[in-house]
Design a protein around this motif. Structure first.
Motif, PDB file in Angstrom:
ATOM      1  N   ALA A  15      36.507  32.081  23.947  1.00 21.55           N
ATOM      2  CA  ALA A  15      36.177  30.674  24.165  1.00 21.55           C
ATOM      3  C   ALA A  15      35.426  30.161  22.939  1.00 21.55           C
ATOM      4  N   TYR A  16      35.801  28.993  22.488  1.00 18.66           N
ATOM      5  CA  TYR A  16      35.180  28.340  21.340  1.00 18.66           C
ATOM      6  C   TYR A  16      34.566  27.037  21.823  1.00 18.66           C
ATOM      7  N   SER A  17      33.442  26.644  21.236  1.00 23.20           N
ATOM      8  CA  SER A  17      32.833  25.377  21.650  1.00 23.20           C
ATOM      9  C   SER A  17      32.223  24.660  20.459  1.00 23.20           C
ATOM     10  N   HIS A  18      32.029  23.369  20.639  1.00 24.75           N
ATOM     11  CA  HIS A  18      31.450  22.515  19.610  1.00 24.75           C
ATOM     12  C   HIS A  18      30.078  22.089  20.094  1.00 24.75           C
ATOM     13  N   ALA A  19      29.054  22.634  19.482  1.00 29.10           N
ATOM     14  CA  ALA A  19      27.688  22.311  19.884  1.00 29.10           C
ATOM     15  C   ALA A  19      27.272  20.969  19.294  1.00 29.10           C
ATOM     16  N   GLY A  20      26.583  20.197  20.078  1.00 29.77           N
ATOM     17  CA  GLY A  20      25.998  18.963  19.582  1.00 29.77           C
ATOM     18  C   GLY A  20      26.923  17.767  19.539  1.00 29.77           C
ATOM     19  N   SER A  21      28.142  17.880  19.993  1.00 29.24           N
ATOM     20  CA  SER A  21      29.056  16.735  19.936  1.00 29.24           C
ATOM     21  C   SER A  21      28.794  15.759  21.075  1.00 29.24           C
ATOM     22  N   GLY A  22      28.203  16.246  22.166  1.00 28.76           N
ATOM     23  CA  GLY A  22      27.995  15.404  23.321  1.00 28.76           C
ATOM     24  C   GLY A  22      29.274  15.170  24.109  1.00 28.76           C
ATOM     25  N   GLY A  24      31.352  17.842  25.054  1.00 29.44           N
ATOM     26  CA  GLY A  24      31.700  19.027  25.817  1.00 29.44           C
ATOM     27  C   GLY A  24      33.049  19.598  25.444  1.00 29.44           C
ATOM     28  N   ILE A  25      33.275  19.835  24.159  1.00 26.91           N
ATOM     29  CA  ILE A  25      34.560  20.358  23.691  1.00 26.91           C
ATOM     30  C   ILE A  25      34.572  21.874  23.777  1.00 26.91           C
ATOM     31  N   VAL A  26      35.547  22.426  24.504  1.00 25.92           N
ATOM     32  CA  VAL A  26      35.710  23.874  24.631  1.00 25.92           C
ATOM     33  C   VAL A  26      37.194  24.202  24.508  1.00 25.92           C
ATOM     34  N   LEU A  27      37.505  25.221  23.711  1.00 25.15           N
ATOM     35  CA  LEU A  27      38.862  25.735  23.578  1.00 25.15           C
ATOM     36  C   LEU A  27      38.834  27.189  24.002  1.00 25.15           C
ATOM     37  N   ASP A  28      39.566  27.506  25.056  1.00 30.17           N
ATOM     38  CA  ASP A  28      39.618  28.871  25.578  1.00 30.17           C
ATOM     39  C   ASP A  28      40.995  29.447  25.272  1.00 30.17           C
ATOM     40  N   LEU A  29      41.051  30.362  24.300  1.00 33.64           N
ATOM     41  CA  LEU A  29      42.308  31.004  23.920  1.00 33.64           C
ATOM     42  C   LEU A  29      42.477  32.272  24.740  1.00 33.64           C
ATOM     43  N   PHE A  37      42.167  23.583  26.773  1.00 37.79           N
ATOM     44  CA  PHE A  37      41.343  22.733  25.920  1.00 37.79           C
ATOM     45  C   PHE A  37      40.618  21.756  26.826  1.00 37.79           C
ATOM     46  N   SER A  38      39.293  21.745  26.761  1.00 37.78           N
ATOM     47  CA  SER A  38      38.476  20.864  27.592  1.00 37.78           C
ATOM     48  C   SER A  38      37.705  19.907  26.700  1.00 37.78           C
ATOM     49  N   MET A  39      37.759  18.621  27.079  1.00 35.13           N
ATOM     50  CA  MET A  39      37.040  17.616  26.303  1.00 35.13           C
ATOM     51  C   MET A  39      36.552  16.540  27.264  1.00 35.13           C
ATOM     52  N   SER A  40      35.275  16.264  27.217  1.00 36.72           N
ATOM     53  CA  SER A  40      34.657  15.253  28.090  1.00 36.72           C
ATOM     54  C   SER A  40      34.967  15.501  29.563  1.00 36.72           C
ATOM     55  N   GLY A  41      34.957  16.770  29.966  1.00 36.72           N
ATOM     56  CA  GLY A  41      35.153  17.124  31.361  1.00 36.72           C
ATOM     57  C   GLY A  41      36.590  17.172  31.830  1.00 36.72           C
ATOM     58  N   GLU A  42      37.547  16.904  30.943  1.00 36.66           N
ATOM     59  CA  GLU A  42      38.959  16.958  31.317  1.00 36.66           C
ATOM     60  C   GLU A  42      39.597  18.200  30.707  1.00 36.66           C
ATOM     61  N   LEU A  81      37.081  14.197  15.703  1.00 34.67           N
ATOM     62  CA  LEU A  81      35.869  14.471  16.477  1.00 34.67           C
ATOM     63  C   LEU A  81      35.776  15.901  16.980  1.00 34.67           C
ATOM     64  N   VAL A  82      36.886  16.623  16.980  1.00 31.59           N
ATOM     65  CA  VAL A  82      36.854  18.011  17.440  1.00 31.59           C
ATOM     66  C   VAL A  82      35.949  18.819  16.524  1.00 31.59           C
ATOM     67  N   GLY A  83      36.092  18.641  15.214  1.00 29.18           N
ATOM     68  CA  GLY A  83      35.210  19.287  14.244  1.00 29.18           C
ATOM     69  C   GLY A  83      35.299  20.799  14.256  1.00 29.18           C
ATOM     70  N   ILE A  84      34.155  21.448  14.054  1.00 33.27           N
ATOM     71  CA  ILE A  84      34.099  22.908  13.967  1.00 33.27           C
ATOM     72  C   ILE A  84      33.789  23.493  15.338  1.00 33.27           C
ATOM     73  N   LEU A  85      34.633  24.440  15.747  1.00 30.44           N
ATOM     74  CA  LEU A  85      34.419  25.164  17.012  1.00 30.44           C
ATOM     75  C   LEU A  85      34.012  26.583  16.690  1.00 30.44           C
ATOM     76  N   LYS A  86      32.926  27.030  17.298  1.00 31.77           N
ATOM     77  CA  LYS A  86      32.433  28.387  17.065  1.00 31.77           C
ATOM     78  C   LYS A  86      32.730  29.262  18.253  1.00 31.77           C
ATOM     79  N   LYS A  87      33.040  30.512  17.958  1.00 33.89           N
ATOM     80  CA  LYS A  87      33.376  31.502  18.976  1.00 33.89           C
ATOM     81  C   LYS A  87      32.168  31.805  19.853  1.00 33.89           C
ATOM     82  N   GLY A  88      32.397  31.837  21.167  1.00 31.70           N
ATOM     83  CA  GLY A  88      31.325  32.165  22.106  1.00 31.70           C
ATOM     84  C   GLY A  88      30.973  33.632  22.037  1.00 31.70           C
ATOM     85  N   LYS A  89      29.811  33.959  22.580  1.00 33.63           N
ATOM     86  CA  LYS A  89      29.352  35.355  22.551  1.00 33.63           C
ATOM     87  C   LYS A  89      29.586  36.025  23.862  1.00 33.63           C
TER      88      LYS A  89
END
Length: 89
Positions: A15-22, A24-29, A37-42, A81-89
């Motif tokens: 799972a990857y996420s974008h911190a600080g975008s407000g 809630g962008i998450v990409l789960d590969l 792909f989740s963005m703004s709760g969708e 707006l997707v920007g940089i997504l970092k891998k979750g831990k």
């Protein structure tokens, strides 16, 4: 060549996420080239393909097609707006 793509895909599986975008962008590969792909709760059901340092995400028909760059540190850079997504831990 197929082995290299499979190895990269397995390394990216997370799972990857974008911190600080407000937004809630998450990409789960997931395995089998499936992704969510989740963005703004969708949530959008997607597929993805890896070619070199590029990841092509296809979330049609509900969403869009997005292209990401895979960096050496494992992060992904997406468009706009997707920007940089970092891998979750």
């Amino acid at each position: 060549m197929g082995f290299t793509v499979m190895t990269i895909s397995n390394r990216l599986k997370s799972a990857y996420s974008h911190a600080g975008s407000g937004m809630g962008i998450v990409l789960d590969l997931e395995s089998s080239d499936k992704a969510t792909f989740s963005m703004s709760g969708e949530d959008f059901a997607c597929t993805y393909k890896v070619n070199g340092n590029k990841l092509a995400l296809d979330c049609t028909p509900k969403g869009e097609k997005l292209d990401f760059t895979i960096h050496d540190d494992g992060s992904l850079t997406g468009p706009g707006l997707v920007g940089i997504l970092k891998k979750g831990k």
